[in-house]
Design a protein around this motif. Sequence first.
Motif, PDB file in Angstrom:
ATOM      1  N   MET A  58       0.787   4.044  -2.955  1.00 57.94           N
ATOM      2  CA  MET A  58       0.485   5.452  -2.695  1.00 57.94           C
ATOM      3  C   MET A  58       1.633   6.359  -3.148  1.00 57.94           C
ATOM      4  O   MET A  58       1.389   7.454  -3.662  1.00 57.94           O
ATOM      5  CB  MET A  58       0.177   5.666  -1.210  1.00 57.94           C
ATOM      6  CG  MET A  58      -1.112   5.006  -0.765  1.00 57.94           C
ATOM      7  SD  MET A  58      -2.548   5.456  -1.760  1.00 57.94           S
ATOM      8  CE  MET A  58      -2.705   7.172  -1.369  1.00 57.94           C
TER       9      MET A  58
ATOM     10  N   LEU B 157       1.275   6.582  -6.926  1.00 62.20           N
ATOM     11  CA  LEU B 157       0.167   7.461  -7.305  1.00 62.20           C
ATOM     12  C   LEU B 157       0.490   8.928  -7.030  1.00 62.20           C
ATOM     13  O   LEU B 157       0.157   9.802  -7.840  1.00 62.20           O
ATOM     14  CB  LEU B 157      -1.112   7.049  -6.568  1.00 62.20           C
ATOM     15  CG  LEU B 157      -1.710   5.712  -6.982  1.00 62.20           C
ATOM     16  CD1 LEU B 157      -2.889   5.350  -6.089  1.00 62.20           C
ATOM     17  CD2 LEU B 157      -2.130   5.742  -8.443  1.00 62.20           C
ATOM     18  N   ALA B 158       1.146   9.216  -5.917  1.00 62.66           N
ATOM     19  CA  ALA B 158       1.531  10.593  -5.605  1.00 62.66           C
ATOM     20  C   ALA B 158       2.537  11.108  -6.638  1.00 62.66           C
ATOM     21  O   ALA B 158       2.452  12.267  -7.075  1.00 62.66           O
ATOM     22  CB  ALA B 158       2.114  10.679  -4.201  1.00 62.66           C
TER      23      ALA B 158
ATOM     24  N   MET C 267       0.827  -1.210   0.000  1.00 62.75           N
ATOM     25  CA  MET C 267       0.000   0.000   0.000  1.00 62.75           C
ATOM     26  C   MET C 267       0.863   1.263   0.000  1.00 62.75           C
ATOM     27  O   MET C 267       0.547   2.240  -0.681  1.00 62.75           O
ATOM     28  CB  MET C 267      -0.948   0.004   1.198  1.00 62.75           C
ATOM     29  CG  MET C 267      -2.031  -1.057   1.121  1.00 62.75           C
ATOM     30  SD  MET C 267      -3.025  -0.945  -0.370  1.00 62.75           S
ATOM     31  CE  MET C 267      -3.880   0.584  -0.078  1.00 62.75           C
TER      32      MET C 267
END
Length: 65
Positions: free
Chosen positions: A38, A41-42, A34
């Motif tokens: 993240m 994606l950031a 996870m």
Amino acid sequence: MAKTNPGQFVRQVRQELAKVTWPSRKETGISTLMVFLMVFLAAIFFFVVDQVLAWGVQLIFGLGG
């Protein structure tokens, strides 16, 4: 503040450490995945925002290209 001797301190640390609930291997793996997701994606989000802002500055000021 009351001073504690080193032996008492070590006993208190061991008592507190016994209260800790450690995550399982599966929970650790899921959490790690996870975090990587993240971060990815950031990175994509900030790359897109940077490109849009660069395009806007170029449009307004006619710089770089």
